[in-house]
Design an enzyme around this catalytic site. Structure first.
Site, PDB file in Angstrom:
ATOM      1  N   LYS A  13     -34.931 -19.993  27.112  1.00  0.00           N
ATOM      2  CA  LYS A  13     -35.978 -20.395  28.068  1.00  0.00           C
ATOM      3  C   LYS A  13     -37.375 -20.196  27.476  1.00  0.00           C
ATOM      4  O   LYS A  13     -38.210 -21.090  27.513  1.00  0.00           O
ATOM      5  CB  LYS A  13     -35.878 -19.573  29.374  1.00  0.00           C
ATOM      6  CG  LYS A  13     -34.552 -19.690  30.085  1.00  0.00           C
ATOM      7  CD  LYS A  13     -34.548 -18.898  31.390  1.00  0.00           C
ATOM      8  CE  LYS A  13     -34.602 -17.393  31.214  1.00  0.00           C
ATOM      9  NZ  LYS A  13     -33.417 -16.815  30.566  1.00  0.00           N
ATOM     10  N   ARG A  88     -34.967 -16.510  40.483  1.00  0.00           N
ATOM     11  CA  ARG A  88     -33.741 -15.951  39.919  1.00  0.00           C
ATOM     12  C   ARG A  88     -32.680 -15.718  40.977  1.00  0.00           C
ATOM     13  O   ARG A  88     -31.620 -15.197  40.677  1.00  0.00           O
ATOM     14  CB  ARG A  88     -34.075 -14.616  39.279  1.00  0.00           C
ATOM     15  CG  ARG A  88     -33.902 -14.607  37.793  1.00  0.00           C
ATOM     16  CD  ARG A  88     -34.318 -13.237  37.326  1.00  0.00           C
ATOM     17  NE  ARG A  88     -33.820 -12.935  36.040  1.00  0.00           N
ATOM     18  CZ  ARG A  88     -34.432 -13.231  34.908  1.00  0.00           C
ATOM     19  NH1 ARG A  88     -35.549 -13.904  34.899  1.00  0.00           N
ATOM     20  NH2 ARG A  88     -33.906 -12.857  33.773  1.00  0.00           N
ATOM     21  N   ARG A 160     -36.734  -5.972  22.115  1.00  0.00           N
ATOM     22  CA  ARG A 160     -36.916  -5.615  23.526  1.00  0.00           C
ATOM     23  C   ARG A 160     -35.952  -4.500  23.927  1.00  0.00           C
ATOM     24  O   ARG A 160     -34.811  -4.468  23.472  1.00  0.00           O
ATOM     25  CB  ARG A 160     -36.662  -6.845  24.402  1.00  0.00           C
ATOM     26  CG  ARG A 160     -37.938  -7.511  24.849  1.00  0.00           C
ATOM     27  CD  ARG A 160     -37.718  -8.844  25.450  1.00  0.00           C
ATOM     28  NE  ARG A 160     -36.735  -8.892  26.511  1.00  0.00           N
ATOM     29  CZ  ARG A 160     -36.449  -9.996  27.203  1.00  0.00           C
ATOM     30  NH1 ARG A 160     -37.087 -11.113  26.943  1.00  0.00           N
ATOM     31  NH2 ARG A 160     -35.543  -9.986  28.148  1.00  0.00           N
TER      32      ARG A 160
HETATM   33  P1  AP5 Z   1     -35.288 -16.803  24.160  1.00  0.00           P
HETATM   34  O1  AP5 Z   1     -36.022 -18.091  24.114  1.00  0.00           O
HETATM   35  O2  AP5 Z   1     -36.071 -15.569  24.019  1.00  0.00           O
HETATM   36  O3  AP5 Z   1     -34.324 -16.764  25.458  1.00  0.00           O
HETATM   37  P2  AP5 Z   1     -34.630 -16.539  26.987  1.00  0.00           P
HETATM   38  O4  AP5 Z   1     -33.786 -17.499  27.736  1.00  0.00           O
HETATM   39  O5  AP5 Z   1     -36.099 -16.544  27.232  1.00  0.00           O
HETATM   40  O6  AP5 Z   1     -33.991 -15.104  27.164  1.00  0.00           O
HETATM   41  P3  AP5 Z   1     -34.525 -13.830  27.944  1.00  0.00           P
HETATM   42  O7  AP5 Z   1     -33.713 -12.700  27.417  1.00  0.00           O
HETATM   43  O8  AP5 Z   1     -36.003 -13.723  27.863  1.00  0.00           O
HETATM   44  O9  AP5 Z   1     -34.070 -14.156  29.383  1.00  0.00           O
HETATM   45  P4  AP5 Z   1     -33.945 -13.173  30.541  1.00  0.00           P
HETATM   46  O10 AP5 Z   1     -33.856 -14.101  31.666  1.00  0.00           O
HETATM   47  O11 AP5 Z   1     -32.844 -12.205  30.395  1.00  0.00           O
HETATM   48  O12 AP5 Z   1     -35.239 -12.258  30.398  1.00  0.00           O
HETATM   49  P5  AP5 Z   1     -36.635 -12.245  31.157  1.00  0.00           P
HETATM   50  O13 AP5 Z   1     -37.659 -11.783  30.223  1.00  0.00           O
HETATM   51  O14 AP5 Z   1     -36.833 -13.498  31.895  1.00  0.00           O
HETATM   52  O15 AP5 Z   1     -34.141 -16.868  23.026  1.00  0.00           O
HETATM   53  C1  AP5 Z   1     -33.284 -15.763  22.805  1.00  0.00           C
HETATM   54  C2  AP5 Z   1     -33.005 -15.624  21.297  1.00  0.00           C
HETATM   55  O16 AP5 Z   1     -32.216 -16.737  20.861  1.00  0.00           O
HETATM   56  C3  AP5 Z   1     -34.274 -15.637  20.426  1.00  0.00           C
HETATM   57  O17 AP5 Z   1     -34.101 -14.757  19.355  1.00  0.00           O
HETATM   58  C4  AP5 Z   1     -34.377 -17.098  19.944  1.00  0.00           C
HETATM   59  O18 AP5 Z   1     -35.029 -17.192  18.697  1.00  0.00           O
HETATM   60  C5  AP5 Z   1     -32.910 -17.496  19.866  1.00  0.00           C
HETATM   61  N1  AP5 Z   1     -32.677 -18.905  20.198  1.00  0.00           N
HETATM   62  C6  AP5 Z   1     -33.313 -19.641  21.162  1.00  0.00           C
HETATM   63  N2  AP5 Z   1     -32.817 -20.911  21.185  1.00  0.00           N
HETATM   64  C7  AP5 Z   1     -31.829 -20.958  20.236  1.00  0.00           C
HETATM   65  C8  AP5 Z   1     -30.945 -22.001  19.766  1.00  0.00           C
HETATM   66  N3  AP5 Z   1     -30.980 -23.227  20.320  1.00  0.00           N
HETATM   67  N4  AP5 Z   1     -30.063 -21.694  18.796  1.00  0.00           N
HETATM   68  C9  AP5 Z   1     -30.035 -20.442  18.247  1.00  0.00           C
HETATM   69  N5  AP5 Z   1     -30.853 -19.427  18.627  1.00  0.00           N
HETATM   70  C10 AP5 Z   1     -31.745 -19.676  19.617  1.00  0.00           C
HETATM   71  O19 AP5 Z   1     -36.362 -11.103  32.246  1.00  0.00           O
HETATM   72  C11 AP5 Z   1     -36.179  -9.768  31.829  1.00  0.00           C
HETATM   73  C12 AP5 Z   1     -36.006  -8.866  33.019  1.00  0.00           C
HETATM   74  O20 AP5 Z   1     -37.182  -8.918  33.871  1.00  0.00           O
HETATM   75  C13 AP5 Z   1     -34.856  -9.203  33.974  1.00  0.00           C
HETATM   76  O21 AP5 Z   1     -33.633  -8.675  33.536  1.00  0.00           O
HETATM   77  C14 AP5 Z   1     -35.350  -8.550  35.275  1.00  0.00           C
HETATM   78  O22 AP5 Z   1     -35.189  -7.159  35.222  1.00  0.00           O
HETATM   79  C15 AP5 Z   1     -36.841  -8.865  35.234  1.00  0.00           C
HETATM   80  N6  AP5 Z   1     -37.169 -10.157  35.862  1.00  0.00           N
HETATM   81  C16 AP5 Z   1     -37.674 -11.257  35.257  1.00  0.00           C
HETATM   82  N7  AP5 Z   1     -37.838 -12.264  36.131  1.00  0.00           N
HETATM   83  C17 AP5 Z   1     -37.426 -11.790  37.340  1.00  0.00           C
HETATM   84  C18 AP5 Z   1     -37.348 -12.358  38.643  1.00  0.00           C
HETATM   85  N8  AP5 Z   1     -37.705 -13.629  38.876  1.00  0.00           N
HETATM   86  N9  AP5 Z   1     -36.875 -11.584  39.640  1.00  0.00           N
HETATM   87  C19 AP5 Z   1     -36.524 -10.306  39.439  1.00  0.00           C
HETATM   88  N10 AP5 Z   1     -36.558  -9.708  38.228  1.00  0.00           N
HETATM   89  C20 AP5 Z   1     -37.008 -10.439  37.183  1.00  0.00           C
HETATM   90 MG    MG Z   2     -37.482 -15.102  27.873  1.00  0.00          MG
END
Ligand code: AP5
Ligand code: MG
Ligand code: ZN
Length: 217
Positions: A13, A88, A160
């Site tokens: 994402k 989410r 992270r």
């Molecule tokens: P990346 O692009 O970083 O993936 P991502 O989908 O952004 O993954 P996240 O881990 O950030 O998602 P998340 O939803 O768990 O975390 P968030 O920060 O939103 O890519 C991942 C890796 O893969 C990278 O190394 C990249 O280089 C690689 N990659 C990408 N595309 C690729 C491809 N095509 N092929 C190969 N490799 C690839 O949320 C974190 C925490 O915050 C949650 O757990 C929760 O506690 C809180 N939170 C956030 N939003 C909310 C909400 N709305 N409500 C409540 N709590 C929330």
């Molecule tokens: Mg992310």
């Protein structure tokens, strides 16, 4: 244009939202990034970090309020935005619908990056992020030229706190239970598109641009 990019933890994402934001001049609004930027010396910053470290969702009240405050800013109102990591769960999606109606900025399209669960743990564990500019790398799939150093700004790369095998298990089960139901929610709204996220980063970007070129036309 008001976009939403969805997908399981590690689906790509953040990587893709940055590219879409640059191409369409949209503001990239990531709730995960907003939470990680809260000052860790405050009570709120500490509480939020505990939820994230455990892989649990932050309570809806706080999350909804922070998103609304961000979407009301002039840059979002003037240029449009791409939401990453919000909503989410169905409650957050309903809240967003009410809010975007009030500000007259309804969602244009929901893009879901689909990646099977077995690939997600490897993606999260190998992820590295620049402390300085936030650029995202992967030790295997998208490595920096020099280990642990950012290509674009020379900043140091870090991992992270929630990118461990153990926390990923919780993040994936929270996704299955709370976030996956949003797929049907947005299918019913008729603004849903799914992209195969197992392709290379550039191919996924190309597929997203293709979807949006027909949406915009
Ligand atoms: P990346 O692009 O970083 O993936 P991502 O989908 O952004 O993954 P996240 O881990 O950030 O998602 P998340 O939803 O768990 O975390 P968030 O920060 O939103 O890519 C991942 C890796 O893969 C990278 O190394 C990249 O280089 C690689 N990659 C990408 N595309 C690729 C491809 N095509 N092929 C190969 N490799 C690839 O949320 C974190 C925490 O915050 C949650 O757990 C929760 O506690 C809180 N939170 C956030 N939003 C909310 C909400 N709305 N409500 C409540 N709590 C929330
Ligand atoms: Mg992310
Ligand atoms: Zn950097």
């Amino acid at each position: 244009m008001q976009l939403l990019i969805m997908g399981a933890p590690g689906a790509g994402k953040g990587t893709q939202a940055a590219k879409l934001a640059a191409k369409y001049n949209l503001v990239h609004v990531s709730t995960g990034d907003i939470f990680r930027s809260l000052n860790e010396m405050t009570d709120l910053g500490q509480q939020v970090r505990r939820f994230m470290k455990a892989g649990k969702l932050i309570p809806d009240d706080l999350t909804n309020r922070l998103v609304e405050e961000r979407l009301e800013c002039n840059d979002c109102m003037d240029n449009g935005w791409i939401l990453d990591g919000y909503p989410r769960n169905v409650e957050q999606a309903q809240n967003l619908d009410v809010f975007t109606n009030i500000i007259r900025r309804q969602l244009t399209c929901v893009l879901n990056i689909h990646v099977p669960a077995e690939k997600l743990i490897e993606r999260a564990i190998g992820r590295r992020i620049c402390k300085n500019c936030g650029a995202t790398y992967h030790v295997k799939f998208n490595p920096s030229k020099v280990a642990d150093v950012c290509d674009s700004c020379g900043g140091q790369l870090y991992q992270r706190a929630d990118d461990t095998a153990e926390t990923m298990k919780n993040r994936l089960s929270v996704y299955e239970k709370n976030t996956r139901p949003l797929i049907d929610y947005y299918k019913q709204a008729g603004i849903y598109a799914e992209i195969d996220g197992t392709q290379t980063i550039d191919k996924v970007t190309e597929a997203l641009f293709n979807v949006l070129s027909s949406v915009k036309a």
